[in-house]
Design a protein around this motif. Structure first.
Motif, mmCIF file in Angstrom:
data_model
loop_
_atom_site.group_PDB
_atom_site.id
_atom_site.type_symbol
_atom_site.label_atom_id
_atom_site.label_comp_id
_atom_site.label_asym_id
_atom_site.label_seq_id
_atom_site.Cartn_x
_atom_site.Cartn_y
_atom_site.Cartn_z
ATOM 1 N N ALA A 54 0.874 -1.176 0.000
ATOM 2 C CA ALA A 54 0.000 0.000 0.000
ATOM 3 C C ALA A 54 0.907 1.222 0.000
ATOM 4 O O ALA A 54 1.955 1.224 0.651
ATOM 5 C CB ALA A 54 -0.907 0.000 1.226
ATOM 6 N N ARG A 55 0.496 2.239 -0.728
ATOM 7 C CA ARG A 55 1.309 3.458 -0.822
ATOM 8 C C ARG A 55 0.537 4.654 -0.280
ATOM 9 O O ARG A 55 -0.643 4.798 -0.546
ATOM 10 C CB ARG A 55 1.686 3.738 -2.267
ATOM 11 N N HIS A 56 1.223 5.475 0.478
ATOM 12 C CA HIS A 56 0.676 6.746 0.980
ATOM 13 C C HIS A 56 -0.654 6.539 1.699
ATOM 14 O O HIS A 56 -1.601 7.291 1.493
ATOM 15 C CB HIS A 56 0.504 7.754 -0.158
ATOM 16 N N LEU A 57 -0.743 5.516 2.524
ATOM 17 C CA LEU A 57 -1.976 5.193 3.228
ATOM 18 C C LEU A 57 -2.123 6.119 4.428
ATOM 19 O O LEU A 57 -1.317 6.104 5.358
ATOM 20 C CB LEU A 57 -1.938 3.735 3.682
ATOM 21 N N MET A 58 -3.156 6.932 4.391
ATOM 22 C CA MET A 58 -3.369 7.930 5.440
ATOM 23 C C MET A 58 -4.142 7.341 6.610
ATOM 24 O O MET A 58 -4.993 6.488 6.435
ATOM 25 C CB MET A 58 -4.128 9.135 4.879
ATOM 26 N N GLY A 59 -3.835 7.855 7.796
ATOM 27 C CA GLY A 59 -4.573 7.476 8.994
ATOM 28 C C GLY A 59 -5.950 8.125 8.968
ATOM 29 O O GLY A 59 -6.282 8.906 8.067
ATOM 30 N N LEU A 60 -6.751 7.850 9.974
ATOM 31 C CA LEU A 60 -8.110 8.370 10.021
ATOM 32 C C LEU A 60 -8.163 9.883 10.152
ATOM 33 O O LEU A 60 -9.142 10.507 9.764
ATOM 34 C CB LEU A 60 -8.891 7.716 11.164
ATOM 35 N N SER B 277 -2.366 1.303 15.902
ATOM 36 C CA SER B 277 -1.483 2.265 16.566
ATOM 37 C C SER B 277 -1.898 2.519 18.011
ATOM 38 O O SER B 277 -3.085 2.579 18.328
ATOM 39 C CB SER B 277 -1.516 3.602 15.817
ATOM 40 N N ASN B 278 -0.922 2.679 18.853
ATOM 41 C CA ASN B 278 -1.137 3.078 20.254
ATOM 42 C C ASN B 278 -2.133 2.175 20.985
ATOM 43 O O ASN B 278 -2.929 2.647 21.798
ATOM 44 C CB ASN B 278 -1.608 4.535 20.328
ATOM 45 N N GLY B 279 -2.118 0.881 20.683
ATOM 46 C CA GLY B 279 -2.986 -0.058 21.367
ATOM 47 C C GLY B 279 -4.443 -0.025 20.927
ATOM 48 O O GLY B 279 -5.283 -0.706 21.499
ATOM 49 N N VAL B 280 -4.753 0.791 19.914
ATOM 50 C CA VAL B 280 -6.115 0.889 19.400
ATOM 51 C C VAL B 280 -6.134 0.335 17.980
ATOM 52 O O VAL B 280 -5.337 0.745 17.144
ATOM 53 C CB VAL B 280 -6.601 2.363 19.396
ATOM 54 N N VAL B 281 -7.054 -0.589 17.709
ATOM 55 C CA VAL B 281 -7.168 -1.184 16.381
ATOM 56 C C VAL B 281 -8.359 -0.543 15.672
ATOM 57 O O VAL B 281 -9.478 -0.589 16.173
ATOM 58 C CB VAL B 281 -7.342 -2.715 16.469
ATOM 59 N N THR B 282 -8.085 0.073 14.510
ATOM 60 C CA THR B 282 -9.095 0.838 13.787
ATOM 61 C C THR B 282 -9.137 0.401 12.328
ATOM 62 O O THR B 282 -8.096 0.281 11.682
ATOM 63 C CB THR B 282 -8.761 2.340 13.840
ATOM 64 N N CYS B 283 -10.345 0.192 11.812
ATOM 65 C CA CYS B 283 -10.495 -0.146 10.397
ATOM 66 C C CYS B 283 -10.331 1.120 9.561
ATOM 67 O O CYS B 283 -11.029 2.113 9.765
ATOM 68 C CB CYS B 283 -11.860 -0.773 10.141
ATOM 69 N N LEU B 284 -9.388 1.083 8.611
ATOM 70 C CA LEU B 284 -9.146 2.226 7.725
ATOM 71 C C LEU B 284 -10.029 2.188 6.488
ATOM 72 O O LEU B 284 -10.276 3.210 5.862
ATOM 73 C CB LEU B 284 -7.680 2.252 7.295
ATOM 74 N N GLY B 285 -10.482 1.002 6.113
ATOM 75 C CA GLY B 285 -11.332 0.873 4.940
ATOM 76 C C GLY B 285 -11.482 -0.573 4.542
ATOM 77 O O GLY B 285 -10.791 -1.449 5.043
#
Length: 105
Positions: A17-23, A84-92
């Motif tokens: 993946a390239r240039h994948l931005m955080g939420l 990140s930081n112990g939190v798992v988040t769906c980016l897409g």
């Protein structure tokens, strides 16, 4: 064990993946992994990549074999997650229609 007659296996390679931005939309996503499955999501069908570190280009280059079951509406679902930081988040996520894939659409 996957229940039902197996039509075959789908080979999938997760490359990069390239240039994948955080939420927040301002910083690059870090500690990213990919989950994917075909059909019903459960412990037997879900596969996951290793975690890629925070880089401009995230590289996995991992291959998976996913069972495809007869007589079932089949889609492959792909989800991208940030841990990140112990939190798992769906980016897409995205769903790939396997019938269209087989027909080359």
């Amino acid at each position: 064990e996957v229940k039902g007659p197996i039509a075959g296996d789908l080979s999938v390679r997760i490359m990069e993946a390239r240039h994948l931005m955080g939420l927040d939309g301002e910083t690059l996503a870090s500690n990213v992994f990919v989950r994917l499955w075909v059909g019903e999501r459960n412990e037997e069908t879900l596969v996951q990549t290793a975690v890629a570190p925070n880089l401009d280009v995230l590289t996995w280059n991992e291959e998976f074999s996913l069972p495809v079951i007869n007589n079932q509406v089949e889609a492959m679902v792909v989800e991208c997650w940030d841990s990140s930081n112990g939190v798992v988040t769906c980016l897409g996520n995205a769903a790939v229609d396997l019938d269209k894939l087989v027909r080359g659409e």
